[in-house]
Design an enzyme around this catalytic site. Structure first.
Site, PDB file in Angstrom:
ATOM      1  N   SER A 248       0.852  -1.192   0.000  1.00 17.36           N
ATOM      2  CA  SER A 248       0.000   0.000   0.000  1.00 17.36           C
ATOM      3  C   SER A 248       0.883   1.235   0.000  1.00 17.36           C
ATOM      4  O   SER A 248       2.025   1.209   0.481  1.00 17.36           O
ATOM      5  CB  SER A 248      -0.878   0.011   1.254  1.00 17.36           C
ATOM      6  OG  SER A 248      -1.580   1.236   1.377  1.00 17.36           O
TER       7      SER A 248
ATOM      8  N   TYR B 193      -1.305  -0.846  10.497  1.00 25.13           N
ATOM      9  CA  TYR B 193      -1.553  -1.145   9.083  1.00 25.13           C
ATOM     10  C   TYR B 193      -0.388  -0.653   8.225  1.00 25.13           C
ATOM     11  O   TYR B 193       0.107  -1.369   7.356  1.00 25.13           O
ATOM     12  CB  TYR B 193      -2.861  -0.506   8.617  1.00 25.13           C
ATOM     13  CG  TYR B 193      -3.228  -0.876   7.199  1.00 25.13           C
ATOM     14  CD1 TYR B 193      -3.776  -2.127   6.920  1.00 25.13           C
ATOM     15  CD2 TYR B 193      -3.002  -0.008   6.140  1.00 25.13           C
ATOM     16  CE1 TYR B 193      -4.110  -2.485   5.614  1.00 25.13           C
ATOM     17  CE2 TYR B 193      -3.334  -0.358   4.836  1.00 25.13           C
ATOM     18  CZ  TYR B 193      -3.880  -1.596   4.577  1.00 25.13           C
ATOM     19  OH  TYR B 193      -4.193  -1.955   3.296  1.00 25.13           O
TER      20      TYR B 193
END
Length: 259
Positions: free
Chosen positions: A139, A149
């Protein structure tokens, strides 16, 4: 005819990969938890494209399920040309939240250790045949500091670049796909509001998959779809960028925790 395996292939970016691969005539292996949804998707794609879709039900947060999928990948009867490690979920939890530890552990099992195991199995099988592509979904969040995350996705990116180096000269490549904000149900399922984001930050899932497949075929270790996100990450890598990134990360994290 090529064969590709996609984890988390029933929704989001994984679903976009499955549909794109089927449309170009590849046989597809889908790995997901929802057997009913997988079966319905398989029937649709087989009827539409005349391909073969294999459904493997697995929870990649369970070690025994990951081992079973790895064994399937390394079985000489199953020749895979592409493996896409896409399965994952968003984390909407503070790092100091003791009650979220089990969720954090599961996130790392699914998005770190399963990626390592599955990539290793795919790499060994592909090297033995002299060809193959591995795509691990990271990401653009891996360049900021938004809870665990970001840390997990930074690990995926770093691991995949290391894997690409280890695979050099074997005919097998590894690519870390680093999407920005993509039009899927991912954010709503993670409990992250995206209502206030301007339209220009978004990337179409089909465009993302097309660029990712081209980058993987070219052997690029990093794929950042769209010029706007390539530019954003180029700026984020500049020596003067860290204070700005920390500021933006703080604003993003604060807005999420207020929801």
């Amino acid at each position: 005819m090529a064969t590709a395996l996609v984890t988390g292939g029933t929704s989001g970016i994984g679903n976009a990969f499955v549909r794109a691969l089927a449309a170009r005539g590849d046989d597809v292996v889908i790995v997901a938890r929802d057997t009913e949804r997988m079966t319905a998707l398989a029937s649709e794609l087989e009827a539409q494209h005349g391909i073969t879709v294999t459904c493997l039900t697995a929870d990649l947060g369970r070690a025994e399920d990951v081992t079973r999928i790895c064994d399937w990948i390394e079985d000489p009867a199953h020749e895979l040309d592409l493996v896409v490690n896409n399965a994952g979920f968003g984390l909407h939890a503070k790092l100091l939240d003791k009650d979220a530890l089990e969720t954090q552990r599961r996130a790392m099992d699914v998005m770190c250790f399963a990626v390592l195991q599955l990539s290793g199995a795919a790499g060994r099988a592909m090297v033995a045949r002299g060809h193959g592509r591995i795509i691990n979904v990271s990401s653009t969040s891996s360049w900021i500091f938004s809870g665990n995350y970001s840390a997990i996705k930074a690990w995926v990116r770093s691991y995949t670049e290391a894997l690409a180096i280890e695979l050099r000269g074997t005919g097998v490549t590894a690519t870390a796909l680093c999407p920005g904000w993509v039009h899927t149900e991912f954010h709503s399922r993670a409990g992250v509001s995206s209502d206030n984001l301007p339209g220009f930050v978004w990337v179409d899932a089909d465009d993302l998959v097309r660029e990712a497949l081209a980058d993987a075929e070219a052997g690029r270790p990093i794929s950042i779809p769209s010029l706007k996100w390539k530019t954003a990450i180029f700026l984020a890598r500049l020596p003067v960028a860290p204070p700005v990134i920390r500021y933006l990360s703080n604003k993003l994290s604060s807005s999420r925790h207020k929801q």
